[in-house]
Write a protein that holds these residues in place. Structure first.
Motif, PDB file in Angstrom:
ATOM      1  N   PRO A  34       0.821  -1.215   0.000  1.00  0.00           N
ATOM      2  CA  PRO A  34       0.000   0.000   0.000  1.00  0.00           C
ATOM      3  C   PRO A  34       0.854   1.264   0.000  1.00  0.00           C
ATOM      4  CG  PRO A  34      -0.786  -1.554   1.651  1.00  0.00           C
ATOM      5  CD  PRO A  34       0.542  -2.069   1.170  1.00  0.00           C
ATOM      6  N   VAL A  35       0.370   2.291  -0.717  1.00  0.00           N
ATOM      7  CA  VAL A  35       1.077   3.564  -0.818  1.00  0.00           C
ATOM      8  C   VAL A  35       0.097   4.710  -0.607  1.00  0.00           C
ATOM      9  CG1 VAL A  35       2.790   2.619  -2.409  1.00  0.00           C
ATOM     10  CG2 VAL A  35       0.762   3.779  -3.314  1.00  0.00           C
ATOM     11  N   ALA A  36       0.659   5.931  -0.603  1.00  0.00           N
ATOM     12  CA  ALA A  36      -0.148   7.148  -0.471  1.00  0.00           C
ATOM     13  C   ALA A  36      -0.044   7.978  -1.744  1.00  0.00           C
ATOM     14  CB  ALA A  36       0.332   7.971   0.719  1.00  0.00           C
ATOM     15  N   ASP A  37      -1.129   8.653  -2.056  1.00  0.00           N
ATOM     16  CA  ASP A  37      -1.125   9.706  -3.069  1.00  0.00           C
ATOM     17  C   ASP A  37      -0.736  10.977  -2.336  1.00  0.00           C
ATOM     18  OD1 ASP A  37      -1.630  11.698  -4.913  1.00  0.00           O
ATOM     19  OD2 ASP A  37      -3.617  10.962  -5.473  1.00  0.00           O
ATOM     20  N   SER A  38       0.470  11.486  -2.589  1.00  0.00           N
ATOM     21  CA  SER A  38       0.995  12.589  -1.785  1.00  0.00           C
ATOM     22  C   SER A  38       0.425  13.956  -2.159  1.00  0.00           C
ATOM     23  CB  SER A  38       2.523  12.638  -1.876  1.00  0.00           C
ATOM     24  OG  SER A  38       2.943  13.160  -3.123  1.00  0.00           O
ATOM     25  N   VAL A 250      11.933  10.192  -2.650  1.00  0.00           N
ATOM     26  CA  VAL A 250      10.962  10.143  -3.750  1.00  0.00           C
ATOM     27  C   VAL A 250       9.558   9.877  -3.216  1.00  0.00           C
ATOM     28  CG1 VAL A 250      10.246   8.838  -5.797  1.00  0.00           C
ATOM     29  CG2 VAL A 250      12.660   9.444  -5.464  1.00  0.00           C
ATOM     30  N   LEU A 251       8.589  10.647  -3.707  1.00  0.00           N
ATOM     31  CA  LEU A 251       7.168  10.436  -3.448  1.00  0.00           C
ATOM     32  C   LEU A 251       6.455  10.268  -4.783  1.00  0.00           C
ATOM     33  CD1 LEU A 251       6.437  13.296  -0.841  1.00  0.00           C
ATOM     34  CD2 LEU A 251       7.357  11.017  -0.393  1.00  0.00           C
ATOM     35  N   VAL A 252       5.195   9.801  -4.725  1.00  0.00           N
ATOM     36  CA  VAL A 252       4.375   9.677  -5.925  1.00  0.00           C
ATOM     37  C   VAL A 252       3.050  10.394  -5.673  1.00  0.00           C
ATOM     38  CG1 VAL A 252       3.365   7.449  -5.222  1.00  0.00           C
ATOM     39  CG2 VAL A 252       3.444   8.079  -7.652  1.00  0.00           C
ATOM     40  N   THR A 300       6.413   9.140   2.412  1.00  0.00           N
ATOM     41  CA  THR A 300       5.242  10.012   2.538  1.00  0.00           C
ATOM     42  C   THR A 300       4.806  10.133   3.988  1.00  0.00           C
ATOM     43  OG1 THR A 300       4.555   9.126   0.388  1.00  0.00           O
ATOM     44  CG2 THR A 300       3.005  10.558   1.516  1.00  0.00           C
ATOM     45  N   ALA A 301       4.820   8.995   4.696  1.00  0.00           N
ATOM     46  CA  ALA A 301       4.460   9.019   6.113  1.00  0.00           C
ATOM     47  C   ALA A 301       5.440   9.872   6.923  1.00  0.00           C
ATOM     48  CB  ALA A 301       4.417   7.591   6.663  1.00  0.00           C
ATOM     49  N   ARG A 302       6.715   9.783   6.575  1.00  0.00           N
ATOM     50  CA  ARG A 302       7.729  10.569   7.277  1.00  0.00           C
ATOM     51  C   ARG A 302       7.588  12.058   6.948  1.00  0.00           C
ATOM     52  NH1 ARG A 302      11.613   7.731   5.678  1.00  0.00           N
ATOM     53  NH2 ARG A 302      12.411   9.009   3.968  1.00  0.00           N
ATOM     54  N   ALA A 303       7.352  12.366   5.682  1.00  0.00           N
ATOM     55  CA  ALA A 303       7.246  13.770   5.270  1.00  0.00           C
ATOM     56  C   ALA A 303       6.058  14.469   5.918  1.00  0.00           C
ATOM     57  CB  ALA A 303       7.145  13.855   3.746  1.00  0.00           C
TER      58      ALA A 303
END
Length: 306
Positions: A34-38, A250-252, A300-303
Motif C-alpha cells: 500500500p502507498v499514499a497519493d501525496s 521520492v514520493l508519488v 510520505t508518512a515521514r514527510a
C-alpha cells in the motif's frame, strides 16, 4: 470522405475519441504494498470522497493528501481530513491565488476569471486564516505554495513572493511540511528557500526540474514528488531527474484531476491511478515495484508525519 453519425448508429471515430476523454480510465492491477497519493484535489474530482477513497483503496492506495489552493479549498481540505481516517490535509494560497487577492483580475491577466482587487490587507487576512488552519492536527502540510512564472506575470510577482515567504514562516512555526508549487521558477524558489531558511520538511510537488535540480534538492534534503507527467513522451528530463533522485527522497502523486499518466493522458485522473505512475517510475529507476512502493510509503508518512 469524412465519417458521419446517424441518429441510431455509432458516432464517428473522431467523435468517439473525444467522448472517451470524459470516461475514467479502468482500474489498474492492485499494488502489493500500500502507498499514499501525496498530492490530490478531491474537491475538483467527480463523485463522492467516499467513492474516491474506496476505489483508491481497492488498488492499494490507502492514504491521500488533500491539498488546499485557496481559503475555501483549504477549509474543505481540513474538514475532509477530519472526517476521513485515510485523508490528511495541507492548506495554502496557491502561488497564482495570492496576486489575484491583491490585484484582482479586471482585464483577464490571470486567465482565471474576474476578481475584485483586495490589496495587501486582503492578502494578510487570508494568510492569517491559513496560519490558523495550519495549527489543526489533521493538517500536515502548508501548501501548495511557491512561485509560478508561467501564469503570473511581472505585475503579480511581488505579491506571489511575499505570500511564499509567509507560507515558509507558517510551516516552520507549526512544524508542518512545506509543499512547493514550482513552475518555470526553479532558481527563484531555491533562492527564497535559502534566504528564508527552509522548514525541516520540504516537498517539491509535481517535480518539474531536471537531473541537476534533483541533485540540488537531494543535497538540501528536500523530497521530490513525481506525478503522471513523468510518463509523458516529452518528459525525458523528468525521468532523468527521477533516475538520480535518492530512493529515500521520492514520493508519488496524482495532482488529480490533472496530469493523468499515459496511456490515459487527457482523461480524468484520480488517486486510484497511482499504480500506473508508480510502475512507470519503478521502470525508470530500475527498481522492483514493491521496493519502490515500500520506499514511497515510508517517505510520505515521514514527510507528513502520520
Amino acid at each position: 470522405m469524412a465519417a458521419t453519425a446517424s441518429n441510431n448508429g455509432p458516432v464517428s471515430g473522431e467523435r468517439k475519441k473525444n467522448d472517451d476523454k470524459d470516461v475514467p480510465p479502468p482500474l489498474p492491477e492492485p499494488l502489493n504494498v500500500p502507498v499514499a497519493d501525496s498530492h490530490t484535489h478531491l474537491d475538483m474530482q467527480a463523485g463522492t470522497v467516499e467513492d474516491a477513497l474506496a476505489k483508491a483503496a481497492s488498488v492499494g492506495v490507502t492514504t491521500v493528501i488533500q491539498v488546499g489552493c485557496d481559503l475555501a479549498g483549504s477549509r474543505w481540505a481540513a474538514e475532509t481530513a477530519a472526517a476521513h481516517d485515510a485523508v490528511w490535509a495541507t492548506v495554502a494560497l496557491h502561488p497564482n491565488e495570492a496576486p489575484r487577492i491583491v490585484l484582482g483580475d479586471p482585464d483577464g491577466w490571470s486567465r482565471q476569471g474576474a476578481r475584485t482587487p483586495g490589496g495587501d490587507a486582503a492578502l494578510d487576512a487570508a494568510l492569517a486564516e491559513i496560519d490558523a488552519l495550519a495549527a489543526l492536527p489533521q493538517v500536515r502540510g502548508v501548501g501548495e505554495t511557491g512561485l509560478d512564472h508561467f501564469r503570473t506575470g511581472p505585475e503579480g510577482m511581488a505579491a506571489q513572493e511575499h505570500s511564499f515567504r509567509r507560507h515558509i514562516d507558517i510551516a516552520k512555526r507549526h512544524g508542518k511540511a512545506l509543499v512547493i508549487h514550482d513552475r518555470d521558477a526553479h532558481d527563484d524558489v531555491l533562492r527564497v528557500l535559502a534566504e528564508e531558511g527552509a522548514p525541516e520538511t520540504v516537498v517539491f510537488h509535481c517535480f518539474s526540474g531536471d537531473a541537476e535540480m534533483a541533485k540540488v534538492c537531494a543535497e538540501r534534503g528536500y523530497y521530490m514528488s513525481f506525478a503522471g507527467n513523468v510518463t509523458f513522451k516529452n518528459a525525458r528530463h523528468l525521468r532523468e531527474a527521477l533516475a538520480v533522485a535518492p530512493l529515500e527522497r521520492v514520493l508519488v502523486e496524482t495532482d488529480a484531476p490533472f496530469l493523468t499518466p499515459m496511456p490515459y493522458r487527457g482523461r480524468p485522473n484520480a488517486p486510484y491511478l497511482i499504480p500506473v505512475t508508480l510502475r512507470a517510475m519503478a521502470e525508470t529507476k530500475r527498481v522492483d515495484e514493491d521496493a519502490l512502493a515500500t520506499a514511497v510509503a515510508a517517505n510520505t508518512a515521514r514527510a507528513f508525519g502520520y
